[in-house]
Design an enzyme around this catalytic site. Structure first.
Site, short mmCIF file in Angstrom:
data_model
loop_
_atom_site.label_atom_id
_atom_site.label_comp_id
_atom_site.label_asym_id
_atom_site.label_seq_id
_atom_site.Cartn_x
_atom_site.Cartn_y
_atom_site.Cartn_z
N GLU A 214 -5.61 -7.94 5.03
CA GLU A 214 -5.74 -7.32 6.33
C GLU A 214 -6.71 -6.15 6.23
OE1 GLU A 214 -3.40 -5.05 9.83
OE2 GLU A 214 -3.44 -4.42 7.76
N ASP B 59 -0.82 -6.67 3.51
CA ASP B 59 -0.79 -5.66 4.56
C ASP B 59 -1.64 -4.44 4.16
OD1 ASP B 59 0.67 -4.55 7.02
OD2 ASP B 59 1.12 -3.01 5.52
N HIS C 181 -6.65 -0.05 3.12
CA HIS C 181 -6.21 1.23 2.55
C HIS C 181 -6.04 1.17 1.03
CE1 HIS C 181 -5.82 2.76 6.60
NE2 HIS C 181 -5.34 1.57 6.92
N ASN D 211 0.82 -1.22 0.00
CA ASN D 211 0.00 0.00 0.00
C ASN D 211 0.85 1.27 0.00
OD1 ASN D 211 -2.45 1.74 0.63
ND2 ASN D 211 -1.24 2.06 2.51
N ASP E 56 1.73 6.96 0.14
CA ASP E 56 0.65 6.06 -0.29
C ASP E 56 0.68 5.83 -1.79
OD1 ASP E 56 -1.75 4.72 0.96
OD2 ASP E 56 -2.70 5.77 -0.73
C1 LM2 Z 1 -0.11 -2.74 9.08
N1 LM2 Z 1 -1.18 -3.27 8.67
O1 LM2 Z 1 -2.08 -2.59 7.98
C2 LM2 Z 1 0.87 -3.47 9.89
O2 LM2 Z 1 0.31 -4.69 10.39
C3 LM2 Z 1 1.34 -2.57 10.98
O3 LM2 Z 1 2.20 -3.24 11.85
C4 LM2 Z 1 2.04 -1.37 10.31
O4 LM2 Z 1 2.41 -0.37 11.27
C5 LM2 Z 1 1.09 -0.66 9.36
N2 LM2 Z 1 0.07 -1.44 8.79
C6 LM2 Z 1 1.89 -0.08 8.20
O5 LM2 Z 1 2.35 -1.13 7.36
C7 LM2 Z 1 3.73 -0.47 11.79
C8 LM2 Z 1 3.80 0.20 13.16
C9 LM2 Z 1 3.76 1.70 13.03
C10 LM2 Z 1 4.89 2.16 12.13
C11 LM2 Z 1 4.64 1.52 10.76
C12 LM2 Z 1 5.69 1.90 9.72
O6 LM2 Z 1 2.69 -0.24 13.94
O7 LM2 Z 1 3.97 2.28 14.34
O8 LM2 Z 1 4.90 3.56 12.00
O9 LM2 Z 1 4.68 0.08 10.89
O10 LM2 Z 1 6.98 1.55 10.16
C13 LM2 Z 1 6.14 4.23 12.29
C14 LM2 Z 1 6.02 5.15 13.49
C15 LM2 Z 1 5.00 6.23 13.16
C16 LM2 Z 1 5.44 7.03 11.93
C17 LM2 Z 1 5.64 6.04 10.78
C18 LM2 Z 1 6.18 6.71 9.53
O11 LM2 Z 1 5.59 4.37 14.62
O12 LM2 Z 1 4.91 7.14 14.28
O13 LM2 Z 1 4.42 7.95 11.56
O14 LM2 Z 1 6.57 4.99 11.16
O15 LM2 Z 1 7.41 7.32 9.75
C19 LM2 Z 1 4.75 9.32 11.67
CA CA Z 2 -3.76 3.60 -0.15
#
Ligand code: LM2
Ligand code: CA
Length: 477
Positions: A239, A213, A217, A122, A183
């Site tokens: 998902e 994943d 979205h 995505n 995106d």
């Molecule tokens: C999912 N499913 O739809 C995954 O199962 C989930 O674990 C992913 O989030 C999410 N979607 C995106 O693929 C994880 C995690 C986030 C993390 C993202 C990207 O839960 O916390 O975001 O992966 O690494 C992190 C930071 C967030 C920041 C983002 C972009 O926690 O604060 O946003 O990176 O820099 C500003």
């Molecule tokens: Ca999208």
């Protein structure tokens, strides 16, 4: 290349074109239980397939994302690096390189275990990163040289920063940025071709399917368009997290394949934690059973609240036993590492390479190896195709039910033992291993056995927060 006769070409095409194949390639025939080996490196997954998953009847393994990802030493190499793709190269991730990946797929297949890839398609990276990915590719938020540039991304024009805020707005959820992650314009033919190119590369290495994943979205039609570009049928499970009242529903994705049913784990936890197990008698979630992939918890939900996890110990084992013994959905077992903070990655070297897994050491919890969970996978396989029968409950937290003439399960989540009761089963007369407490191998049981009489009855005591499981695959005599 030598030219093939036209007729033969057509026959071969018919065999591989998606249109000629069943709409959805279902999970492995007799063995459909999937285990999510969250964050395990490729070498360890291959070993686990050979040493445990195959021998114990698991049908598939869901691996963490295999593509090049951001590397964030400043954040201590969090696990979620993997969900920020930098390129679709399999060459170098925290879990190993392409050769190790291919060796894992071969090892799993040799053990009869299918490999399902967590495919992150995505989006690419968040605006906060930028630099060099795990395999050495340069990148910035909207620029991935040779792959995607600004025009390949949605720029939704909402909320000042293009981030998703309002989940009640379909356009926003599918065209804005999930936590600032660039995106992809999955409506464009070019982007669809690139994504399909990645998935087809994985299929060429031999993988069997994909957890898609962030499917919510992406419009279901965009996923269908990507699916139509696959070189061969693959098992898809999407998902789509159900949110009460939201316009985008899990149901609208079932035309593409299976869907992860997030209501299941929440409802199961609610019954175990605040209600009574007797309510499980009609347990089901809204998705059609043959479209639902069900799980007690996953890597996201275990970091939130409202689900059962390894931290619940015995109760978690009972919930998994129920999931594996019941008829609803395709079960996915979670296998975790323990963490001091939600961001903490798995055991790793000082440069963020995930180290080999040794179960039950170094934070690896290996729920899939717990005796009850592993043995109920065998139960699940043995009772396949049967319906629930011989239900009994005490009106509270003790339940028992059979699966045709193949298996029988008792769960007692009371704070006291249930003693001296006789249970009516439909099992053939004989002596069975209680696989809740014993392993069955080579015709004998390492734990207690129970004898079912000609009328299908047996007598047992079941301790507080404990259970008992008999099945025809673990019949001693
Ligand atoms: C999912 N499913 O739809 C995954 O199962 C989930 O674990 C992913 O989030 C999410 N979607 C995106 O693929 C994880 C995690 C986030 C993390 C993202 C990207 O839960 O916390 O975001 O992966 O690494 C992190 C930071 C967030 C920041 C983002 C972009 O926690 O604060 O946003 O990176 O820099 C500003
Ligand atoms: Ca999208």
């Amino acid at each position: 290349m030598r030219r093939l006769p036209l007729l033969l070409c057509l026959v071969l095409l018919g065999a591989v074109l998606p249109g000629a194949a069943p709409a959805v390639a279902a999970p492995a025939g007799d063995r459909d239980v999937v285990v999510q080996l969250f964050q395990w490196n490729w070498t360890s997954v291959g070993k686990e397939c050979r040493d445990f998953l195959g021998p114990r009847g698991y049908g598939g393994v869901q691996i963490s994302p295999p593509q090049e990802h951001v590397v964030l030493p400043g954040n201590g190499y969090p696990w979620w690096q993997d969900y920020q793709p930098v390129s679709y190269r399999l060459d170098d991730t925290r879990r190993g390189d392409r050769a190790a990946f291919a060796a894992m797929v071969s090892a799993c297949h040799a053990a009869g275990v299918k490999v399902y890839v967590d495919a992150v398609v995505n989006h690419m990276t968040g605006g906060g990163s930028g630099g060099t990915g795990s395999a050495g590719s340069a990148y910035s938020h909207y620029d991935y040289p040779g792959i995607y540039q600004t025009q390949d991304f949605h720029h939704c024009g909402r909320n000042g920063n293009d981030d998703i805020v309002n989940y009640n707005d379909r356009y926003e959820v599918q065209n804005c940025e999930l936590v600032d992650l660039a995106d992809l314009d999955t409506g464009s033919g070019y982007v669809r071709d690139r994504i399909a190119g990645y998935l087809n590369d994985l299929l060429s290495v031999g993988v069997d399917g994909f957890r898609l994943d962030a499917s919510k979205h992406m419009p279901a039609a965009d996923i269908a368009a990507i699916k139509s570009r696959l070189s061969r049928p693959a098992y898809l499970y999407q998902e789509v997290i159900h949110g009460a009242g939201e316009p985008i529903t899990p149901e609208e994705y079932t035309g593409n394949g299976d869907v992860l049913e997030f209501r299941y784990g929440k409802d199961l936890a609610k019954i175990f934690n605040t209600e009574r197990l007797a309510y499980l008698r009609t347990f089901a979630s809204p998705l059609a059973s043959d479209r639902a992939v069900v799980f007690t918890d996953n890597h996201d939900t275990q970091r939130g609240s409202g689900v059962l996890t390894f931290r619940d110990n015995g109760r978690y084992a009972l919930a998994n036993a129920f999931m594996l013994a019941w008829t609803y959905g395709t079960p996915k077992v979670m296998s975790s590492y323990d963490y001091a903070s939600n961001d903490q990655g798995p055991p790793a070297t000082s440069t963020g390479r995930t180290t080999d897994t040794t179960c039950f050491t170094d934070r690896w919890r290996c729920e899939h190896r717990w005796q009850v969970i592993a043995n109920l996978v065998g139960f699940h396989n043995a009772v396949r195709g049967t319906t629930v029968g011989n239900w009994w409950d005490n009106g509270n937290d003790t339940i028992a039910f059979g699966r045709g003439a193949k298996g029988y399960l008792i769960l007692n989540d009371e704070t006291s033992a249930v003693t001296g009761r006789s249970y009516q089963t439909s099992l053939p007369a004989g002596t069975y291993c209680d696989v809740f407490h014993g392993d069955f191998a080579g015709g004998s049981c390492t734990g207690r056995t129970y004898t079912v009489d000609a009328g299908g009855w047996f007598t047992a005591d079941v301790a507080a927060r404990d259970g008992l499981a008999l099945h025809v695959g673990a019949k001693v005599s």
